[in-house]
Design an enzyme around this catalytic site. Structure first.
Site, short mmCIF file in Angstrom:
data_model
loop_
_atom_site.label_atom_id
_atom_site.label_comp_id
_atom_site.label_asym_id
_atom_site.label_seq_id
_atom_site.Cartn_x
_atom_site.Cartn_y
_atom_site.Cartn_z
N SER A 115 0.94 -1.31 0.03
CA SER A 115 -0.01 -0.07 0.09
C SER A 115 0.70 1.15 -0.01
CB SER A 115 -0.93 -0.08 1.23
OG SER A 115 -1.94 1.16 0.95
N LYS A 167 -22.65 16.50 6.73
CA LYS A 167 -21.66 16.55 7.91
C LYS A 167 -21.20 15.57 8.79
CE LYS A 167 -18.43 18.94 9.82
NZ LYS A 167 -17.35 19.58 9.03
#
Length: 300
Positions: A115, A167
């Site tokens: 990764s 949000k």
């Protein structure tokens, strides 16, 4: 006359002894390849257990690329990944320094370069690994937990106030919203595309596998990684550098600042306990488990 001859014969030995007190990187006629170790999870795992970041390695990298008489810079990488932002920033700094100093970068993978760890490895002009090293995992992952049923059972009422429709996206105490999942997957896809472009730019024609194989997040051992073009060859640091630069090549390890000066500058070792000592132990334990879980994905 014989006394003068005897004295002259002792000069080379005396000079050789004197040269032994001069740092290897300053001796003429000897190849020098500074070594930098880049190890650990990348980015802030938690505030108590910060991982590898550009701010933490920048000075060490600059010192390595500034070593006098350096023929190349060797990076020893052992990382299961982490933050894509920090991974790319470290990659960019390495390439910037390599171009500025006109030095080749040789990467040596230890246990794992996966990764973000592999993203950093791509900064090397050449990548070497052990047959048992693990490389790849070119993908993006993210996750969370859902606690909404748990708080119901214990009688907790969730109260959340926001301005902005999204949000509270992926709030673990609210039921999963399919629209939020779609947005997150789109974000991951965008970051994945950046990762793929970086690997293709760095490895170029050396890549041998198809996109739908190389970029699925799968990872491979050393020999297969070489056959796929993710690495260039099987090799360890000492043998490879001696074969390339001679038996007397010098490999000084460029380590981060430590000790009293480091403390005065406000640096703290990764995972160090906070000043309040015992009160931070639970958080430290969680940090350690998170770090262990990231390594465990690759069998370490």
């Amino acid at each position: 006359m014989s006394e003068h001859f005897s004295e002259a014969r002792r000069w080379p030995a005396g000079i050789e002894k004197l040269m032994s007190f001069i740092p290897a990187r300053l001796r003429r006629g000897r190849a020098v390849v500074p070594v930098v170790r880049l190890s650990g999870v990348i980015g802030a795992v938690t505030p108590l257990r910060p991982g590898m970041s550009l701010s933490g390695v920048a000075r060490t990298l600059e010192r390595a690329f500034s070593v006098k008489n350096a023929k190349a810079v060797a990076l020893v990488i052992n990382s299961p990944g982490g933050s894509p932002v920090q991974s790319r920033q470290i990659y960019l700094r390495i390439r910037q320094l390599a171009e500025e100093k006109k030095l080749k970068v040789l990467v040596f993978v230890e246990d794992v370069a996966a990764s973000g760890g592999y993203m950093i490895a791509c900064a090397g002009d050449e990548i070497f690994c052990d047959p048992s090293s693990i490389l790849g995992s070119i993908g993006v992952v993210g996750g969370s937990f859902g606690f909404q049923e748990l708080i119901k059972k214990v009688g907790v009422e969730r109260r959340l106030y926001t301005a902005g429709a999204h949000k509270a996206m992926l709030d673990p105490f609210l039921p999963e919203n399919p629209d939020d999942v779609t947005r997150v997957k789109a974000l991951q896809k965008e970051i994945h595309a950046i990762f793929i472009a970086l690997v293709k730019q760095s490895r170029g024609a050396r890549l041998k596998g198809a996109d739908d194989m190389l970029f699925t997040g799968e990872y491979w051992a050393g020999e297969t990684s070489v056959s796929l073009g993710l690495a260039d060859a099987i090799g360890d640091l000492r043998s490879t550098l001696r074969a390339r630069f001679g038996e007397k090549v010098q490999t000084p390890l460029i380590a981060p600042a430590s000790g009293m000066l480091s403390g005065l500058l406000g640096r703290r070792s990764p995972g160090a306990l906070a000043v309040d000592g015992l009160s931070s132990l639970p958080e430290e334990a969680i940090s350690a488990l998170e770090t262990r879980a990231i390594w465990a994905k690759f069998g370490f």
